[in-house]
Each structure stands twice: as C-alpha cells, then as structure tokens.
Motif scaffolding. Structure first.
Motif, PDB file in Angstrom:
ATOM      1  N   LYS A 101      15.518  42.583  63.178  1.00 46.43           N
ATOM      2  CA  LYS A 101      16.884  43.026  62.888  1.00 46.43           C
ATOM      3  C   LYS A 101      16.966  44.554  62.788  1.00 46.43           C
ATOM      4  O   LYS A 101      17.550  45.113  61.873  1.00 46.43           O
ATOM      5  CB  LYS A 101      17.386  42.390  61.586  1.00 46.43           C
ATOM      6  N   LYS A 102      16.317  45.180  63.725  1.00 45.95           N
ATOM      7  CA  LYS A 102      16.375  46.643  63.746  1.00 45.95           C
ATOM      8  C   LYS A 102      16.887  47.089  65.112  1.00 45.95           C
ATOM      9  O   LYS A 102      16.271  47.923  65.780  1.00 45.95           O
ATOM     10  CB  LYS A 102      14.997  47.239  63.478  1.00 45.95           C
ATOM     11  N   ALA A 103      17.995  46.488  65.528  1.00 44.91           N
ATOM     12  CA  ALA A 103      18.516  46.752  66.869  1.00 44.91           C
ATOM     13  C   ALA A 103      18.791  48.233  67.083  1.00 44.91           C
ATOM     14  O   ALA A 103      18.815  48.709  68.212  1.00 44.91           O
ATOM     15  CB  ALA A 103      19.781  45.944  67.107  1.00 44.91           C
ATOM     16  N   GLU A 104      18.962  48.984  65.979  1.00 45.57           N
ATOM     17  CA  GLU A 104      19.235  50.419  66.151  1.00 45.57           C
ATOM     18  C   GLU A 104      18.078  51.127  66.859  1.00 45.57           C
ATOM     19  O   GLU A 104      18.267  52.178  67.477  1.00 45.57           O
ATOM     20  CB  GLU A 104      19.538  51.079  64.802  1.00 45.57           C
ATOM     21  N   LEU A 105      16.894  50.531  66.789  1.00 47.73           N
ATOM     22  CA  LEU A 105      15.753  51.140  67.469  1.00 47.73           C
ATOM     23  C   LEU A 105      15.879  51.061  68.986  1.00 47.73           C
ATOM     24  O   LEU A 105      15.103  51.673  69.725  1.00 47.73           O
ATOM     25  CB  LEU A 105      14.446  50.462  67.039  1.00 47.73           C
ATOM     26  N   LEU A 106      16.828  50.252  69.451  1.00 42.71           N
ATOM     27  CA  LEU A 106      17.049  50.199  70.899  1.00 42.71           C
ATOM     28  C   LEU A 106      18.229  51.062  71.303  1.00 42.71           C
ATOM     29  O   LEU A 106      18.621  51.103  72.461  1.00 42.71           O
ATOM     30  CB  LEU A 106      17.299  48.755  71.333  1.00 42.71           C
ATOM     31  N   GLY A 107      18.819  51.739  70.350  1.00 43.65           N
ATOM     32  CA  GLY A 107      19.961  52.605  70.643  1.00 43.65           C
ATOM     33  C   GLY A 107      21.247  52.019  70.090  1.00 43.65           C
ATOM     34  O   GLY A 107      21.440  50.801  70.078  1.00 43.65           O
ATOM     35  N   ASN A 108      22.115  52.908  69.631  1.00 53.33           N
ATOM     36  CA  ASN A 108      23.340  52.442  68.985  1.00 53.33           C
ATOM     37  C   ASN A 108      24.531  52.318  69.939  1.00 53.33           C
ATOM     38  O   ASN A 108      25.424  51.523  69.715  1.00 53.33           O
ATOM     39  CB  ASN A 108      23.717  53.386  67.852  1.00 53.33           C
ATOM     40  N   SER A 109      24.537  53.115  70.977  1.00 55.21           N
ATOM     41  CA  SER A 109      25.638  53.033  71.931  1.00 55.21           C
ATOM     42  C   SER A 109      25.070  52.588  73.269  1.00 55.21           C
ATOM     43  O   SER A 109      23.852  52.554  73.455  1.00 55.21           O
ATOM     44  CB  SER A 109      26.291  54.401  72.074  1.00 55.21           C
ATOM     45  N   ALA A 110      25.965  52.261  74.164  1.00 52.92           N
ATOM     46  CA  ALA A 110      25.519  51.863  75.500  1.00 52.92           C
ATOM     47  C   ALA A 110      24.691  52.975  76.135  1.00 52.92           C
ATOM     48  O   ALA A 110      23.679  52.726  76.774  1.00 52.92           O
ATOM     49  CB  ALA A 110      26.720  51.531  76.372  1.00 52.92           C
ATOM     50  N   GLU A 111      25.143  54.200  75.910  1.00 50.28           N
ATOM     51  CA  GLU A 111      24.402  55.330  76.484  1.00 50.28           C
ATOM     52  C   GLU A 111      23.004  55.438  75.915  1.00 50.28           C
ATOM     53  O   GLU A 111      22.031  55.564  76.643  1.00 50.28           O
ATOM     54  CB  GLU A 111      25.162  56.639  76.225  1.00 50.28           C
ATOM     55  N   ASP A 112      22.945  55.357  74.575  1.00 51.03           N
ATOM     56  CA  ASP A 112      21.627  55.449  73.935  1.00 51.03           C
ATOM     57  C   ASP A 112      20.727  54.311  74.405  1.00 51.03           C
ATOM     58  O   ASP A 112      19.551  54.506  74.682  1.00 51.03           O
ATOM     59  CB  ASP A 112      21.766  55.378  72.403  1.00 51.03           C
ATOM     60  N   ARG A 113      21.321  53.117  74.451  1.00 54.40           N
ATOM     61  CA  ARG A 113      20.523  51.967  74.886  1.00 54.40           C
ATOM     62  C   ARG A 113      19.939  52.218  76.271  1.00 54.40           C
ATOM     63  O   ARG A 113      18.787  51.899  76.547  1.00 54.40           O
ATOM     64  CB  ARG A 113      21.378  50.711  74.895  1.00 54.40           C
ATOM     65  N   ALA A 114      20.756  52.798  77.138  1.00 56.59           N
ATOM     66  CA  ALA A 114      20.292  53.059  78.497  1.00 56.59           C
ATOM     67  C   ALA A 114      19.153  54.083  78.495  1.00 56.59           C
ATOM     68  O   ALA A 114      18.150  53.917  79.188  1.00 56.59           O
ATOM     69  CB  ALA A 114      21.438  53.563  79.356  1.00 56.59           C
ATOM     70  N   VAL A 115      19.312  55.122  77.675  1.00 53.30           N
ATOM     71  CA  VAL A 115      18.266  56.152  77.641  1.00 53.30           C
ATOM     72  C   VAL A 115      16.954  55.565  77.121  1.00 53.30           C
ATOM     73  O   VAL A 115      15.880  55.803  77.669  1.00 53.30           O
ATOM     74  CB  VAL A 115      18.717  57.359  76.792  1.00 53.30           C
ATOM     75  N   VAL A 116      17.066  54.762  76.052  1.00 54.02           N
ATOM     76  CA  VAL A 116      15.865  54.126  75.507  1.00 54.02           C
ATOM     77  C   VAL A 116      15.208  53.267  76.580  1.00 54.02           C
ATOM     78  O   VAL A 116      14.000  53.349  76.824  1.00 54.02           O
ATOM     79  CB  VAL A 116      16.221  53.269  74.272  1.00 54.02           C
ATOM     80  N   GLN A 117      16.019  52.458  77.223  1.00 51.78           N
ATOM     81  CA  GLN A 117      15.524  51.565  78.262  1.00 51.78           C
ATOM     82  C   GLN A 117      14.809  52.356  79.367  1.00 51.78           C
ATOM     83  O   GLN A 117      13.750  51.979  79.838  1.00 51.78           O
ATOM     84  CB  GLN A 117      16.723  50.799  78.849  1.00 51.78           C
TER      85      GLN A 117
END
Lengths: 919, 173
Positions: free
Chosen positions: B55-71
């Motif tokens: 339950k630490k989804a924030e580690l994958l990024g909080n916004s779509a943009e962040d999620r994409a950068v992390v990915q």
C-alpha cells in the motif's frame, strides 16, 4: 507533444495507442538523427514531451502513460508482458531484423526469433481470453504486435507453426488504429523501410545481449586456470627434482656495484621531504613499494642497489626551523632520525638511506650546473620580488601580507587573496608587510637562471619514446608525462633567494641557492656517492644499469621531464630512468590524511598501535593504490587481517606444520604423489609463475593475491583429504595422510619465500619454524619460477606456533577514534573500500552493516540537534577565548558532549560506549 | 541477484512475510508464485506488485506523469543497465549523470521505486569506479550516496565510500 520518426518501428505502437485512446496530442515528424532528449547520448525516437518539461523516451512508457491519462489502469499481467517485451522480445526482434534486412540471413533470423515466438505461442495456448490478457485489446497487445509487426508482416519470414500467434496477430491488425499507425510510419513497405533506421542503430542493440557482460567478465578474470594433464605431470616432475646445492643462498656484500653479465638494477624511492612525519600514504607511495620490489629483485638474484634519503633543503625547512627555534641543520638532524627510525620499523631494507645536505650534493649539483651552463642550456631573466631589508632577504609568497589590490581585503597573502580568491603577484600588494618582522619590504629586481627546457625538448622526446617503449611505466606516469609535453615546455627557474640550499657557484648569483626541484633529484646521485666512491659505475652507466624510480603520481613530471632534461643537457652519459612506477593516492577512511587536523595514521604512530609491522605492510600493500586511488580503512584492515592472514594464510601454514609435529614426530613424512597431490602442485606452480610475471611488471598488489590464492588452494586440499582422519586409518590411508602433510608443508615453505618481499618477519619466522634450508627461497624464484620439494622426507622441522593474531572490533573502534581527528564522527559503517568490495564480495558481505540501526535514524531531529551542537560549540569557544572560569567552561563542554551523543543517536549511530559491548 | 534485490525491497517496503521466489531461464528472471493463481514474471512487474501490496502506491508516482517517469527509469534499468556491455557503461553513466544534474531523485523531487531499483542495479558499477570517475559523474555519485543512506534501502549491498572533498581539480593541472 509527440516526436516520431520515419521507418522507426518503435513509433508504430505509440501512434496506435494514441489513436486508440483518443488522447489529444501534437505529433511532429522529425529526422531520426535529431537529438530530442538533451541528456541522452544518442538520438532516440519516439519521444513524448510532457507538460512538466520531462521527456519520455521509452515507447512502452509512452503507451502506458497515454493509457493512464485516458483513465485506464494497467494490470500486473499487462506489466508483465511489457517487461518481457523490453527484456526479451525487443532485443531478439532488433537482432532478427538486422539479419534479415541488412545481412539477408533469413534462416538465422528465424532461429533468433524461435524462443520468443515459442514463448508467445505457448502462453496464447493457455489463455482463455481473446487477446493476451483480456477479451478487449490492451496496451500489451498493441506493444507486442507493433514490435513483431515488421517481422510477421514480412511474408518471406517462415516462422513455422505458430497458429495461435498468427491468429492473435491478425486480430490486432484488424484494429484500424494499428493499421493506420503502421501505414504512417512504415509506409506499408515493411522491412524495406526499416533499413535506413537499422543501419544507424548502435551495434549493442542489434547483438544478442546475453554474451559476456561487465560483471561476469570481471568474475571470469578470477576463475581458476584449467590445468592440462601435461602441465600437471610436468609440475609434479619438476617438484620431485628437489633442492640442489648449486642453488646459492642470496648474500649481500657492500658496496654493491654493477657486475658484468648480471642484471644490474638501481632502485630509488622518491626522497621524502624532511620536515614532516610521513603518513601511511607516503609510506605505501614510495618507500614500501620500492622495498617490496627490492626484496623481490634480491630473491631473484639480481644485482640490485636500493637507495633513498631525506630531501632537506628549501623554504619549508627554514620555516620549520624558525617555528621550533632551531637552525635548519638541527631540524634536519632531528627529522632525519625520525624518518630513519620509522622506515626501520616498517622494515624498509635500504642499502643506503642518506640525505641531501652533504658535500657530495654540492659537488655533483654544481658540476651538473656548470655543464648545463657551458652547453648553453641556461637562460638569464629578471624577476621582480619583494625584499625585506631588516631581515636581509627576499620574501617568498607566503612570507608577505598586504591589502588585496582587487577587493582591498587587508590580509591578502603574497600569492592569493583569501577573500576574493584571486591570484596576486606579490609586488601588486598594497602596504606589503614582512610576516616575520612586520617591516615594509621593497621591490627589488633580481636576476635568475632558467633551465631552457624548450631547447632540450627534442632530445627529451627521443629518449622518452625509447624509455617508455622498452620499460615499465605505469599508465598514470605515461599520461602525466604526455600531457606535460602536449602543453609545451617552458623555461624553468632553477635559482632562489634563500639561504638553506645548495649554493649557486656562478659569481653573479652568489647569494642564491638552487631551487629544490633542480636540486632534490640530484640527491639520488649524491646519496649513492655517499654510499660508495664508485657511484659513477651506477649513475654514468646506462649500458649496464637499469634504473627504477618509485614515487607517488604528483612527482612524475620531475622524474620524467625535468630531471631527465638536466641530465640530458649535462651530456655526461648519465643513467636515465628506464622504469617509472607511480602510485595513485591513498586516502584515510573517507577523507584525506591531515597532520593539522590530526586525521590519519602517521609513521611514528603505527608502532604504538601494537599491530605488527608485517600486518601494516600487508594491509597497505593489499590496498596499494595501483591503478586508482584507494582508502585505508580500519574495519577493512581488521577484516583482511582476520580473514586473509589469520583464517587463510596463517591457518594453512600452521595446520601443515602442526600435522608434521603431531602425527610424524616433527619429521616430514614420505610422499607418494597421487592425482590430487599432483594437481595441487600444478595449481601452486601456476600461481607461482603468475606471481613472478606480475612482480616482474611491478604489479605488487596483484602478486599478493597469488600468495593468498595458494594458501586457499592449500586449505581446500587439506580439507578434502582430511589427514587428521586418515592418520587413524589403515596403511594406505596413513600413507595418504603423510603425502598430504608433506606436500602441504612444502607449499608452506614456498609461501615463506613468496612472502619475503611483503612480510619479511613472518617469512623468516615460517622458515625458522620449518627449519628450511637458507637457499630454498632463491631456488624457487629463478627463471619463470619452479615449485620444488625443498623439505624432503625425513627433514626435521622446528617448534610450530601461530603466526597471526586476531584484531578485535573493540581495538579497531578505539584506533578509529584515536586517529579520527577532531571532526565529528563519521557514520560508523562507511569503512568499505570501493575497489575491493567487488573483488571480494563474499568477504565484504560479512562486514557488519548496522542496517538495523540505520532504520531508526531520524533526519529531522538530527538536523535540529546539529544546529544546537554548532551553537553550543560556538559558545564554548567564545568562553575559552574570554578566558572564562574553568568550572563555567567545563559545564558548557559537558552540555556540548551530551548534545553530540544525542546527535549521533539521531543519525542512527550507536553511542560509542555501547558499541564496544554489543560486538 | 534479482532475488536478493527483491527481498531487500520487501524489507524496505516493510512487508512482513518474506515471499518465496524462483527463477526461470538462463537469465534467471525472477518468478513470484501468487496464492491466487497466475505467477508473476519479471523484476519490475514483481517489484511494482510488491509496492501495491505494501500500500505504498506513491512509490510508483502520484500523477500520471510521475508514474510514467518512474516506469521509464525502471525500464531503463532492466533494458540498459542490466547486462550492460562494458563499452556501453560509460554511455549509461553519462546519460544518468546529465539527467540527474537538476534532480534530487530520478522522478524529480520524490523518492520512488525507480531510485531503489536503479540503486540496486547500478551498485556493482559504482563500486568499481575510481575516485576520479566518481568525481566525473558527480551527479550520480551524489544521488547514489543519498539513496544508499536513505533509511532502509541499502540492506544486502555494501556501502560505497564517497569522498566529500574533491581530490582532482576540475581541469587538468
């Protein structure tokens, strides 16, 4: 904003997903060569520029992002396919395409694709859904389809029976989004349109990537040498020949002079400057490295002379003398004795350890000077300098202070202003003051002599080509020399207005002495001259003599450029350096050695630790900064002592000798070599040859690893053969135990020889314990190295005792504190040495990591506490400055200490007193 | 290797029960056998799954943009850093170094899974760097030192010494 390129298959999936999700986005067609992402080395497409200014350059990520903003979440299964596409499918497809489109190797391309396509077919068989993960098309389908499109849409690609893959593929193509995307990028011409794109791909992307990789290649270097049957048989035979009387024990008769028909090696170590106590970095940098090589050379039977001495002239000595209220001569005498005793304790076996302040120095330096002068290699020039009339001397840059001409800072030094940082020429200072007497100096112009390096450059280069071509020059020595030559040589001033130096004999320069850089290297010659009157047989004899210079890298230009120019210009057939061995720097823990801050271990303190000189030598040589800087670390030293010396080397030698004493009444038993024994002998012989090859090239640190490898093999050999069990068995077993013991104790004897350059005292102790014949060491080190049976059956050994002691953690922690200086304590587990962590991961994994403690760290609290510590520290200093009452100061100091303790806790360290107990 | 990394990640995420993994294929791709059926394959897939589990989804990024950068950086790690040929190493270090020039973490100002996995993946490379190279790739070194001291991240890897003082002047001579 989306950037795409023509013929680039990666763009297909992105465009398809874009159309499918209906996300609004500006699409721009750019040349594939355009670098859209500033920080990437190669041009990459497609690229999506996000509103935040971030670039997305991975096609799969772009697809996922488009999906994300359109409100769809990717499932684990989807992610998994995407990851597989990245690591497996994509490399295979790129390679296959490369083969098909550019090399025309269709069948090979099919083979490359077989595994990936098989995997896909297999998984499609298992699924219950129309597409890969669900009944509707997902991002994974599109990504995989797009990657495969150039291959599967090529009718000439015969992929065999892939019914399900074909079915799925056609299902995806049916989507209009996919069709139009493929059309846009590839013009429907399939692989042909790709050619241009593929040609420009870097080779790394088109070759199979599971070949040797960086990490596995490093491991491969360490893997054992595989022995052939023939090698094993030869080694065993060689071993059995045993020691012959003809092997003479090495002996030294002074004075050592070059001899016809021998390898005559002259070895120098950079002259340590007299006014400081050398630290561990200085010691490993020159004298210790040179000593190992000298000892090795003597073992090899070379006719070798090793000289060194203290460099004593110069401003620094004059300053030190003034500080301590002594004459320069007295200072030199005092520190010469300190240097000599430190090197003696470190067992540096000089043939002669002299000094530069001798009559011989004056004689030889003046002779070289006149020869240079007569041959027109000296230039005259005038230099403006500040002179203090009351002190009767010219002021060196650091001896004058005044107002900065740039920023008006009142305490600018003669060479630089501490406030604005600008460089200053001392004569530009306003209101200059002599730092000694506070009088105002006057500007005087003074004539100086310069060595005309540009005039000698041609000859120098000719000589360098030949010397660096034939000799061993370390990489850094070559690089530094090359960069000096590349920048062009300028005339260098060789005279100074000082008193403490070799006087310039020219009548026009009566008051001057030679600049140390000109004078000091001549010390090698004068020190040899103080050792023997026949010094010219070494120094004016390049035909017979091979010269090795050892130094730290900062000294390279003086030995490779400047001093050779002096000697070449003097035209007196001088011996010039053939092999220049320079080390990088040794750091202390994670900082530099600093005398003023009290950081680091200095030569005279090493003895006080109670750790034997041999262990110091071993560890310093183990971390010798050979190709890169390294660091001294207490915890690592303890680790290496306990794991390598105690558990590996010491354990093997002790066990081998103990078996002889306990099971065979102190006599080496009969040995009947079986396959296992022969194999060990062969492996040990091979390591011995490696050792010699490495040390011949002065790879001191690497050769040490060979020693440790031998004892590791030995330990394994004992462990597998279990002589302590076999001795209780039947006759065959007993004989086996005898052979293992006999071979092992002979390996121990070889180890004593190999250890001699590194740990002379231990080496001698081993031979005393084994009662080894004195000529055994040299005998095994001849030629390429031969491992022979030097302790034959029936040989009686002496009393056996352990060689090494364990270094305890408490002890090491104590030393770390003691030598850590006044700076706040560093995090306790930072002692690993980078270069070794990977070479020996197993060992470093054994180091205590304190990770449990780190978790409790509280950065926020630590920051607050750090502020308080600074504040309190300032308060204490202020009180001390005001000379407040002792009790008041004491109270504030106590508060400061308590704060520091809390800070340490908050930073996740255990307070010092608990640390000792816990371990 | 990947397995130790995953178990360190579990500890870092504060997951209580250690999971059993297996590997498949020559390249030892990690496999997570889930209770509810299908197995998960692949480092990034499993790591992302664990993050959700914790339950630490924030580690994958909080916004779509962040999620994409992390990915993107997770993909960079497995596609470029892993099995990187020797001559390609410098390219990667250079790219990362330039990218990190104006960033605290890989995804800008927030610590994410990308930092953790990149740290694990690049550790064996950084360990081998000479001090001079560490200074050359100053931004990587700074980021690396920061991550290795991030509470709970380091676990199975030895710390790498980072000098505070510069040994080499920026120019030659």
């Amino acid at each position: 904003k989306l950037f795409v390129g023509e013929g680039n298959p990666h763009c297909v999936k992105v465009l398809a997903v874009l159309e499918l999700t209906g996300v609004k986005c500006d699409v721009q067609l750019v040349n594939n060569e355009e670098r859209v992402v500033p920080y990437l080395t190669r041009p990459v497409l497609p690229v999506l520029l996000l509103p935040s200014g971030q670039h997305l350059f991975s096609p799969n990520t772009i697809c996922q992002y488009l999906l994300d903003v359109s409100g769809q979440k990717a499932s684990d299964a989807n992610n998994q396919w995407m990851e597989w596409e990245t690591t497996d499918l994509q490399p295979a497809v790129l390679q296959a395409l490369h083969m098909m489109a550019l090399q025309g190797k269709r069948s090979e391309a099919v083979a490359v694709m077989e595994e990936s396509l098989g995997h896909l077919e297999h998984n499609l068989k298992k699924r219950s859904t129309k597409f890969l993960t669900s009944d509707v098309i997902t991002v994974a389908d599109i990504v995989l389809w797009a990657t495969l499109y150039p291959i599967l849409s090529d009718s000439s690609f015969e992929a065999g029976d892939l019914r399900l893959v074909r079915g799925w593929f056609d299902g995806v193509v049916a989507q209009s989004a996919c069709q139009s995307a493929a059309q846009k990028v590839l013009h429907g011409k399939s692989s042909e349109a790709l050619k241009t794109f593929l040609q420009k791909l870097p080779a790394t992307q088109t070759q199979r990537r599971d070949g040797p990789t960086s990490s596995s290649a490093a491991v491969a270097d360490d893997t054992e040498h595989v022995m052939s049957e023939q090698e094993i048989e030869e080694a065993a035979q060689m071993w059995s020949t045993g020691l012959k009387d003809s092997h003479a024990a090495p002996q030294r008769n002074h004075p050592i002079l070059p001899q016809e028909g021998k390898r005559n090696v002259l070895l120098t170590s950079a002259l340590p400057y007299v006014n400081n106590v050398p630290h561990l970095g200085n010691i490993i940098g020159c004298v210790l490295s040179a000593d190992v090589f000298a000892r090795y050379g003597r073992l090899r039977g070379w006719n070798l002379l090793f000289v060194c001495g203290t460099d004593e002239y110069g401003t620094a000595t004059e300053n030190k003398a003034r500080e301590e209220g002594l004459t320069p001569r007295e200072i030199c005498d005092k520190y010469y004795a300190i240097h000599a005793s430190i090197y003696k304790w470190f067992q540096i076996d000089f043939d002669f350890f002299g000094r530069t302040t001798t009559d011989r120095q004056t004689e030889i330096a003046q002779d070289i000077f006149w020869r240079l002068h007569e041959r027109g290699f000296l230039l005259e020039d005038t230099v403006e300098q500040l002179r203090c009339e009351s002190c009767q001397r010219f002021l060196a840059d650091r001896f004058v202070e005044g107002v900065c001409p740039h920023c008006r800072y009142p305490e600018a030094r003669g060479d630089q202003c501490d406030k604005c940082g600008r460089l200053i020429n001392a004569v530009e200072l306003r209101n200059p003051q002599c730092k000694v007497c506070q009088e105002t100096p006057v500007i005087r112009s003074s004539k100086h002599l310069f060595l005309d390096l540009p005039k000698l450059e041609g000859e120098l280069e000719k000589w360098l080509d030949q010397s660096t071509g034939a000799g061993d020059w370390t990489t850094n020595a070559r690089q530094i020399t090359r960069s000096w030559l590349r920048d062009g040589l300028k005339p260098r001033c060789i005279t100074r207005d000082l008193k403490w130096g070799t006087p310039v004999p020219h009548p026009d320069y009566k008051e001057k002495v030679f600049y140390v850089w000109f004078d000091a290297p001549i010390g090698y010659l004068s020190i040899t001259a103080n050792y023997t009157d026949q010094w010219e047989k070494w120094w004016k004899n390049p035909q017979q003599v091979e010269l090795y210079n050892f130094m730290a890298k900062d000294n390279v230009p003086f030995h490779s450029v400047v001093f050779p120019c002096s000697l070449l210009g003097a035209q007196d057939n001088y011996t010039l350096v053939n092999n220049l061995i320079a080390t990088e720097y040794l750091n202390y823990e994670d900082t530099k050695f600093s005398k003023s801050r009290g950081v680091g271990v200095f030569g005279d303190m090493a003895k006080d630790t109670g750790i034997p000189s041999d262990v110091w030598r071993f560890y310093l040589l183990y971390v010798r900064p050979e190709a890169q800087d390294s660091a001294f670390s207490w915890s690592d030293m303890a680790l290496k002592n306990n794991s390598e010396l105690l558990n590996n080397l010491g354990n093997f030698i002790n066990r081998a000798a103990m078996f002889v004493s306990k099971f065979f009444e102190g006599r080496v038993p009969d040995m009947l070599l079986g396959d296992d024994d022969k194999r060990l002998i062969a492996v040990v012989s091979w390591e011995l040859k490696q050792y010699i090859q490495l040390l011949d090239k002065v790879r001191i640190r690497d050769a040490l690893k060979c020693i440790l490898n031998i004892s590791r093999h030995g330990n394994q050999y004992i462990q597998v053969n279990e002589p302590w069990k076999k001795i209780k068995g039947g006759d065959t077993d007993k004989q086996g135990a005898g052979t293992v013991t006999g071979v092992s104790v002979n390996v121990a004897c070889l180890l004593s020889a190999l250890l001699e350059p590194y740990m002379p005292a231990v080496s001698q102790t081993i031979r005393t314990q084994l009662q080894a014949p004195p000529n055994c060491t040299g005998a095994m080190m001849q030629g390429a190295g031969t491992f022979i049976c030097t302790l034959p059956a029936g040989h009686r050994i002496g009393t056996v005792s352990p060689l090494f002691q364990k270094l305890e953690n408490e002890q090491i922690e104590g030393f770390r504190k003691r030598f850590g200086g006044q700076q706040p304590e560093e995090e306790s587990d930072k002692g690993e040495i980078p270069s070794m962590a990977s070479a020996d991961t197993k060992l470093s994994a054994g180091v205590e990591m304190n990770s449990s403690v780190n978790v409790q760290a509280d950065p926020e609290r630590a920051r607050r506490l750090a502020e308080q510590v600074t504040e309190q520290g300032d308060k204490v200093r202020a009180l001390k400055a005001q000379k407040a009452e002792k009790s008041v100061i004491g109270e504030e100091v106590a508060k400061l200490l308590e704060l520091k303790k809390q800070l340490a806790l908050a930073e996740g360290q255990e307070p010092s007193n608990q640390k000792a107990k816990k371990k | 290797m990947a397995l130790r990394e995953l178990s360190s990640l579990e500890k870092c995420l504060g997951l209580k029960k250690p999971t059993k993994y297996s590997t498949q294929g020559e390249r030892k791709v990690p496999v997570l056998q889930n209770n509810n059926g299908a197995a998960l394959v692949g480092l990034v897939t499993i790591a992302s799954h664990l993050v959700h589990e914790a339950k630490k989804a924030e580690l994958l990024g909080n916004s779509a943009e962040d999620r994409a950068v992390v990915q993107q950086w997770l993909e960079y790690r497995i596609a470029r850093v892993d099995n990187c040929p020797k001559d390609e190493l410098k390219v990667i270090l250079k790219e990362l170094n330039q990218y990190l020039g104006d960033k605290v973490y890989l995804a800008g100002n927030v610590f994410t899974l990308a930092d953790i996995l990149m740290y694990y993946g690049i550790h064996h490379i950084v360990v081998e760097l000479a001090i001079q190279e560490k200074e050359r790739f100053l931004n990587i070194t700074r980021w690396f030192d920061h991550i290795q001291h991030y509470p709970g991240v380091r676990h199975h890897l030895p710390p790498v010494v980072v000098l505070r003082n510069r040994v080499y002047p920026s120019g030659h001579h």
